[in-house]
Design an enzyme around this catalytic site. Structure first.
Site, PDB file in Angstrom:
ATOM      1  N   ARG A  77       0.820  -1.227   0.000  1.00 45.05           N
ATOM      2  CA  ARG A  77       0.000   0.000   0.000  1.00 45.05           C
ATOM      3  C   ARG A  77       0.840   1.256   0.000  1.00 45.05           C
ATOM      4  O   ARG A  77       0.411   2.293  -0.511  1.00 45.05           O
ATOM      5  CB  ARG A  77      -0.964  -0.018   1.187  1.00 45.05           C
ATOM      6  CG  ARG A  77      -2.238  -0.771   0.895  1.00 45.05           C
ATOM      7  CD  ARG A  77      -3.062  -0.928   2.134  1.00 45.05           C
ATOM      8  NE  ARG A  77      -2.621  -2.046   2.936  1.00 45.05           N
ATOM      9  CZ  ARG A  77      -2.687  -2.104   4.268  1.00 45.05           C
ATOM     10  NH1 ARG A  77      -3.174  -1.091   4.944  1.00 45.05           N
ATOM     11  NH2 ARG A  77      -2.265  -3.169   4.903  1.00 45.05           N
ATOM     12  N   GLU A 114       1.422  -5.391  12.946  1.00 48.76           N
ATOM     13  CA  GLU A 114       0.304  -5.528  13.884  1.00 48.76           C
ATOM     14  C   GLU A 114      -0.302  -6.930  13.850  1.00 48.76           C
ATOM     15  O   GLU A 114      -0.711  -7.454  14.866  1.00 48.76           O
ATOM     16  CB  GLU A 114      -0.784  -4.471  13.572  1.00 48.76           C
ATOM     17  CG  GLU A 114      -1.833  -4.392  14.679  1.00 48.76           C
ATOM     18  CD  GLU A 114      -2.987  -3.463  14.356  1.00 48.76           C
ATOM     19  OE1 GLU A 114      -2.992  -2.835  13.280  1.00 48.76           O
ATOM     20  OE2 GLU A 114      -3.897  -3.374  15.195  1.00 48.76           O
TER      21      GLU A 114
HETATM   22  O1  PRP Z   1       3.443  -0.371  11.789  1.00 53.80           O
HETATM   23  P1  PRP Z   1       3.213  -1.803  11.431  1.00 53.80           P
HETATM   24  O2  PRP Z   1       2.589  -2.592  12.544  1.00 53.80           O
HETATM   25  O3  PRP Z   1       4.452  -2.449  10.909  1.00 53.80           O
HETATM   26  O4  PRP Z   1       2.132  -1.831  10.287  1.00 53.80           O
HETATM   27  C1  PRP Z   1       2.148  -0.957   9.197  1.00 53.80           C
HETATM   28  C2  PRP Z   1       2.243  -1.696   7.902  1.00 53.80           C
HETATM   29  O5  PRP Z   1       1.152  -2.622   7.755  1.00 53.80           O
HETATM   30  C3  PRP Z   1       0.668  -2.552   6.424  1.00 53.80           C
HETATM   31  O6  PRP Z   1       1.439  -3.329   5.551  1.00 53.80           O
HETATM   32  P2  PRP Z   1       1.093  -4.853   5.180  1.00 53.80           P
HETATM   33  O7  PRP Z   1       2.399  -5.483   4.883  1.00 53.80           O
HETATM   34  O8  PRP Z   1       0.194  -5.485   6.180  1.00 53.80           O
HETATM   35  O9  PRP Z   1       0.148  -4.767   3.934  1.00 53.80           O
HETATM   36  P3  PRP Z   1       0.277  -4.372   2.407  1.00 53.80           P
HETATM   37  O10 PRP Z   1       1.115  -5.414   1.747  1.00 53.80           O
HETATM   38  O11 PRP Z   1      -1.160  -4.354   1.968  1.00 53.80           O
HETATM   39  O12 PRP Z   1       0.891  -3.008   2.355  1.00 53.80           O
HETATM   40  C4  PRP Z   1       0.838  -1.090   6.085  1.00 53.80           C
HETATM   41  O13 PRP Z   1       0.784  -0.868   4.702  1.00 53.80           O
HETATM   42  C5  PRP Z   1       2.164  -0.746   6.714  1.00 53.80           C
HETATM   43  O14 PRP Z   1       3.247  -1.010   5.831  1.00 53.80           O
HETATM   44  N1  ADE Z   2      -5.080  -1.623  11.551  1.00 56.88           N
HETATM   45  C1  ADE Z   2      -4.489  -1.573  10.355  1.00 56.88           C
HETATM   46  N2  ADE Z   2      -5.204  -1.220   9.262  1.00 56.88           N
HETATM   47  C2  ADE Z   2      -4.607  -1.151   8.057  1.00 56.88           C
HETATM   48  N3  ADE Z   2      -3.330  -1.428   7.847  1.00 56.88           N
HETATM   49  C3  ADE Z   2      -2.584  -1.776   8.899  1.00 56.88           C
HETATM   50  N4  ADE Z   2      -1.290  -2.100   9.000  1.00 56.88           N
HETATM   51  C4  ADE Z   2      -1.043  -2.397  10.290  1.00 56.88           C
HETATM   52  N5  ADE Z   2      -2.137  -2.250  11.033  1.00 56.88           N
HETATM   53  C5  ADE Z   2      -3.123  -1.867  10.186  1.00 56.88           C
END
Ligand code: PRP
Ligand code: ADE
Length: 193
Positions: A77, A114
């Site tokens: 994202r 998370e």
């Molecule tokens: O602060 P944190 O606990 O590390 O979480 C934040 C991350 O979680 C998500 O990524 P994720 O890899 O879940 O999803 P995506 O591949 O859809 O970006 C978001 O885009 C952040 O990069």
């Molecule tokens: N609560 C949340 N929603 C969307 N993206 C995330 N990445 C980590 N925590 C998230």
């Protein structure tokens, strides 16, 4: 500038433009991807060119002010914001990818977020040595992803000067965790919840 309320949303109180983006274009999805997680869904924001443009313009301004010459965008994202922000700011874009997606030699870092664990990588020659880099992502939650990204930028010989996120989930302590690991890197957040 104002944003219409979503269907059934009623009248909005007086709010700043960015607060309106939060109220109307980012949705809470309960128990996704796991029970107990409130997932912040930014797809309505991406589908609205006015809201998307407001966010990209604000983040590009942070990049210009920081003096960064490159953006490190975090898969997946984070890419959706980082690439248009890089173009708007007139700087280059470096993809920080999930493991196994980059074709040449990489630095890699394991981390926990998370609701999962993951590994990210960056090409070893992605940056000009010593150049200033802004790390861009959509959300700062626990901070695991951002801490790992800052380490990768340093491993690759560049200087992370800022972390720019659309949204920060303050109750998860990501800011504190990131600051403890990288006290010299400024955190720029458009929306704090
Ligand atoms: O602060 P944190 O606990 O590390 O979480 C934040 C991350 O979680 C998500 O990524 P994720 O890899 O879940 O999803 P995506 O591949 O859809 O970006 C978001 O885009 C952040 O990069
Ligand atoms: N609560 C949340 N929603 C969307 N993206 C995330 N990445 C980590 N925590 C998230």
């Amino acid at each position: 500038m104002s944003f219409p309320a979503p269907p059934g949303g009623g009248d909005l109180p007086e709010r700043s433009v960015l607060d309106q983006v939060l109220a109307t274009r980012i949705l809470d999805v309960l128990d996704y991807p796991k029970p107990g997680i409130v997932f912040k869904d930014i797809t309505p924001l991406l589908g609205d060119p006015t809201a998307f443009g407001t966010v990209v313009g604000a983040m590009a301004e942070q990049v210009r002010a920081s003096g960064a010459t490159r953006i490190a965008g975090l898969e997946a994202r984070g890419f959706l914001l980082a690439a248009p922000v890089a173009l708007a700011a007139g700087v280059g874009f470096v993809p920080v990818r999930k493991a196994g997606k980059l074709p040449r030699a990489t630095y890699r870092e394991d981390y926990a977020l998370e609701y999962a664990t993951a590994t990210i990588e960056v090409h070893r020659d992605a940056f000009v040595p010593g150049e200033r880099v802004m790390i861009v992502d959509d959300i700062l939650a626990t901070g695991g992803t951002a801490v790992a990204a800052a380490k990768l930028v340093r491993d690759a010989g560049a200087v992370p000067v800022g972390l720019s996120v659309l949204m920060e989930l303050g109750f998860l302590g990501g800011r504190e965790r990131f600051a403890a690991s990288a006290p010299d890197i400024g955190i720029h957040t458009l929306l704090l919840v």
